[in-house]
Design an enzyme around this catalytic site. Structure first.
Site, PDB file in Angstrom:
ATOM      1  CG  ASP A   1       8.309  50.960  45.139  1.00  0.00           C
ATOM      2  OD1 ASP A   1       8.124  52.364  44.798  1.00  0.00           O
ATOM      3  OD2 ASP A   1       7.421  50.435  44.936  1.00  0.00           O
TER       4      ASP A   1
ATOM      5  CB  THR B   1     -11.037  47.107  43.178  1.00  0.00           C
ATOM      6  OG1 THR B   1     -10.446  48.340  43.974  1.00  0.00           O
ATOM      7  CG2 THR B   1     -10.870  47.475  41.848  1.00  0.00           C
TER       8      THR B   1
ATOM      9  N   GLY C   1       1.454  54.948  37.540  1.00  0.00           N
ATOM     10  CA  GLY C   1       1.592  55.115  36.324  1.00  0.00           C
ATOM     11  C   GLY C   1       2.185  54.165  35.510  1.00  0.00           C
ATOM     12  CB  ALA C   2       5.653  53.068  35.658  1.00  0.00           C
TER      13      ALA C   2
ATOM     14  CG  ASP D   1      -0.802  50.179  40.262  1.00  0.00           C
ATOM     15  OD1 ASP D   1      -1.798  51.023  40.481  1.00  0.00           O
ATOM     16  OD2 ASP D   1       0.039  50.253  41.120  1.00  0.00           O
TER      17      ASP D   1
ATOM     18  N   GLY E   1       6.469  42.150  44.710  1.00  0.00           N
ATOM     19  CA  GLY E   1       6.678  43.536  44.007  1.00  0.00           C
ATOM     20  C   GLY E   1       5.447  43.737  43.185  1.00  0.00           C
TER      21      GLY E   1
ATOM     22  N   GLY F   1     -10.762  43.969  47.016  1.00  0.00           N
ATOM     23  CA  GLY F   1      -9.609  43.485  47.524  1.00  0.00           C
ATOM     24  C   GLY F   1     -10.029  41.846  47.193  1.00  0.00           C
TER      25      GLY F   1
HETATM   26  P1  ADP Z   1      -5.732  48.041  45.767  1.00  0.00           P
HETATM   27  O1  ADP Z   1      -4.564  47.231  45.604  1.00  0.00           O
HETATM   28  O2  ADP Z   1      -5.820  49.530  44.774  1.00  0.00           O
HETATM   29  O3  ADP Z   1      -5.882  48.457  47.296  1.00  0.00           O
HETATM   30  P2  ADP Z   1      -7.836  46.102  45.889  1.00  0.00           P
HETATM   31  O4  ADP Z   1      -7.298  45.763  47.392  1.00  0.00           O
HETATM   32  O5  ADP Z   1      -9.250  46.316  45.783  1.00  0.00           O
HETATM   33  O6  ADP Z   1      -7.140  47.351  45.192  1.00  0.00           O
HETATM   34  O7  ADP Z   1      -7.455  44.908  44.765  1.00  0.00           O
HETATM   35  C1  ADP Z   1      -7.708  45.078  43.593  1.00  0.00           C
HETATM   36  C2  ADP Z   1      -8.104  43.948  42.723  1.00  0.00           C
HETATM   37  O8  ADP Z   1      -6.924  43.125  42.969  1.00  0.00           O
HETATM   38  C3  ADP Z   1      -9.273  43.356  43.342  1.00  0.00           C
HETATM   39  O9  ADP Z   1     -10.552  43.627  42.803  1.00  0.00           O
HETATM   40  C4  ADP Z   1      -9.139  41.869  43.080  1.00  0.00           C
HETATM   41  O10 ADP Z   1      -9.507  41.423  41.621  1.00  0.00           O
HETATM   42  C5  ADP Z   1      -7.591  41.651  43.002  1.00  0.00           C
HETATM   43  N1  ADP Z   1      -6.963  41.180  44.564  1.00  0.00           N
HETATM   44  C6  ADP Z   1      -6.721  41.933  45.460  1.00  0.00           C
HETATM   45  N2  ADP Z   1      -6.552  41.191  46.561  1.00  0.00           N
HETATM   46  C7  ADP Z   1      -6.489  39.828  46.079  1.00  0.00           C
HETATM   47  C8  ADP Z   1      -6.437  38.620  46.772  1.00  0.00           C
HETATM   48  N3  ADP Z   1      -5.943  38.302  47.939  1.00  0.00           N
HETATM   49  N4  ADP Z   1      -6.793  37.260  45.918  1.00  0.00           N
HETATM   50  C9  ADP Z   1      -7.283  37.437  44.820  1.00  0.00           C
HETATM   51  N5  ADP Z   1      -7.330  38.680  44.013  1.00  0.00           N
HETATM   52  C10 ADP Z   1      -7.041  39.811  44.810  1.00  0.00           C
END
Ligand code: ADP
Length: 301
Positions: free
Chosen positions: A13, A210, A41-42, A242, A277, A212
Site C-alpha cells: 500500500d 461481520t 491474502g497476505a 482480515d 495499518g 463492524g
Molecule cells: P471489514 O473490515 O471487512 O469491512 P467489518 O467492518 O464488519 O469488516 O469488521 C470485521 C470485524 O472487526 C467485526 O466483526 C468486529 O469483530 C471487528 N471490528 C470492526 N470494527 C470494530 C470496532 N470499531 N470496534 C471493535 N471491533 C471492530
C-alpha cells in the site's frame, strides 16, 4: 499442528496524505507518504500465523523489489512462502491510497495477483492437499477461486471464503464453501433483495456476517446468534475484516464451538483496530491471552 493455506493476494500500500487533491494536469505538494504491507491474502495469512497457526501462502508477486519485500515480510511473520512464485510479466500488487479530509480514494493494481489463473492452479493444486483449511478472498481471478472451491470440495478440505472486496459469486459455489464471511455490504451484493435472517437460517453454522463495531452474526441451527464486538477505542479499522478471518480460521481449527471461534476472532479484530495499518495492530496469541477481555472458556489453546 493444523495447517492453513491462504491462496490469494499480496500487495504494497502506497499511502499519501494530502490537504489538496490535484486536478487534472496539476501538481501539488502533499503532507505525508507511507508504505504498508497489504493484500487481503497476505493480511489474513499473517493474522493466523501471529495467532500460532502453521500458515503457507500461495500466490504471485512480481520480480520487482516490492515483491522481495512482500515475501520477506511474510517470512518475518512466520508464513511459509515456498509457493509464492515471482512472475516476470507483471509488477507486484499495489494499492495507491490518497488520504484527503478523513476520506480515502484508492487505485488498486492487481498486477502479479492476477497470474493465479486456471492454468497456474492446475500446476500447483498438488501442494494444497496438506491443508486442513484453505482461505480465499476476492483479489485473485474468480475463475481460479471457483476451481479451488470445486477442488477442495472433492478433496474434503474445508474452505473459509471471505468474499471481499465485493464481487458476485456463482450461487453453485455456495454449497461447497465451508464458511462464508461477508461484511454487510458484501452480503447485500451476494444475496440481493434477501433478508439477512432468512439467508442466515439457510446456511446455519456456515454463513457469518461481520457487522463492524457491532460484532458478527450467524445461525446455529436453532436460532440466530449475535456475537458482540469488544468495545475499544479504534484508531484505524483497515484490516479489521482480515484479522477477523485469520483468527476465525485459527478458532475453527481449534475445534471449539463456532460461537467461541467468532468471539476469539472479534477480540483479535478489536485489538487490531487499536493499531495503525492493516497488519500493524494484529495481535499474537500471547497478546490475546494478556487481554482482560480474553476468555479461557473459549477453549483455544
Ligand atoms: P471489514 O473490515 O471487512 O469491512 P467489518 O467492518 O464488519 O469488516 O469488521 C470485521 C470485524 O472487526 C467485526 O466483526 C468486529 O469483530 C471487528 N471490528 C470492526 N470494527 C470494530 C470496532 N470499531 N470496534 C471493535 N471491533 C471492530
Amino acid at each position: 499442528m493444523n495447517k492453513i493455506i491462504v491462496i490469494g493476494s499480496m500487495a504494497t500500500d502506497f499511502v499519501v496524505t494530502t490537504k489538496v487533491k490535484p486536478n487534472q494536469g496539476e501538481t501539488v505538494f502533499g503532507e505525508k507518504f507511507d508504505t504498508n504491507f497489504g493484500g487481503k491474502g497476505a493480511n489474513q495469512a499473517i493474522a493466523a500465523s501471529r495467532l500460532g497457526a502453521e500458515v503457507a501462502m500461495l500466490g504471485h508477486v512480481g520480480t520487482d523489489r516490492f515483491g522481495n519485500e512482500i515475501v520477506e515480510n511474510l517470512n518475518v511473520n512466520g508464513v511459509s512462502t515456498e509457493n509464492v512464485e515471482p512472475v516476470t510479466h507483471s509488477p507486484s500488487g499495489a494499492a495507491h491510497i490518497i488520504l484527503h479530509e478523513n476520506d480515502n480514494s484508492i487505485i488498486v493494481i492487481p498486477g502479479a495477483n492476477n497470474a493465479l489463473d486456471l492454468a497456474r492452479f492446475s500446476e500447483i493444486k498438488g501442494n494444497i492437499t496438506e491443508a486442513d483449511l484453505v482461505i480465499l478472498q476476492n483479489e485473485i481471478p474468480q475463475e481460479a477461486n471457483e476451481a479451488i472451491i470445486d477442488w477442495c470440495w472433492e478433496a474434503k478440505i474445508p474452505v473459509l471464503y471471505n468474499p471481499a472486496p465485493a464481487r458476485k459469486l456463482n450461487p453453485r459455489m455456495l454449497s461447497k464453501v465451508g464458511y462464508l464471511t461477508p461484511n454487510e455490504h458484501e452480503f447485500k451484493l451476494l444475496f440481493p433483495n434477501q433478508k439477512l435472517a432468512d439467508v442466515l437460517a439457510a446456511y446455519p453454522n456456515r454463513l457469518i456476517v461481520t457487522l463492524g463495531a457491532k460484532g458478527a452474526i450467524f445461525h446455529n441451527g436453532k436460532s440466530e446468534v449475535l456475537v458482540p464486538a469488544f468495545p475499544v477505542a479504534a484508531v484505524d479499522t483497515t484490516g479489521a475484516g482480515d484479522t477477523f478471518n485469520g483468527a476465525l480460521a485459527v478458532g475453527i481449527l481449534a475445534g471449539v464451538p463456532l460461537e467461541n471461534a467468532i468471539a476469539f476472532a472479534n477480540l483479535a479484530a478489536a485489538i487490531s483496530v487499536k493499531g495503525y495499518g492493516a497488519q500493524g495492530g494484529m495481535p499474537t496469541l500471547k497478546e490475546m491471552k494478556e487481554s482482560p477481555l480474553y476468555e479461557e472458556a473459549w477453549g483455544i489453546k
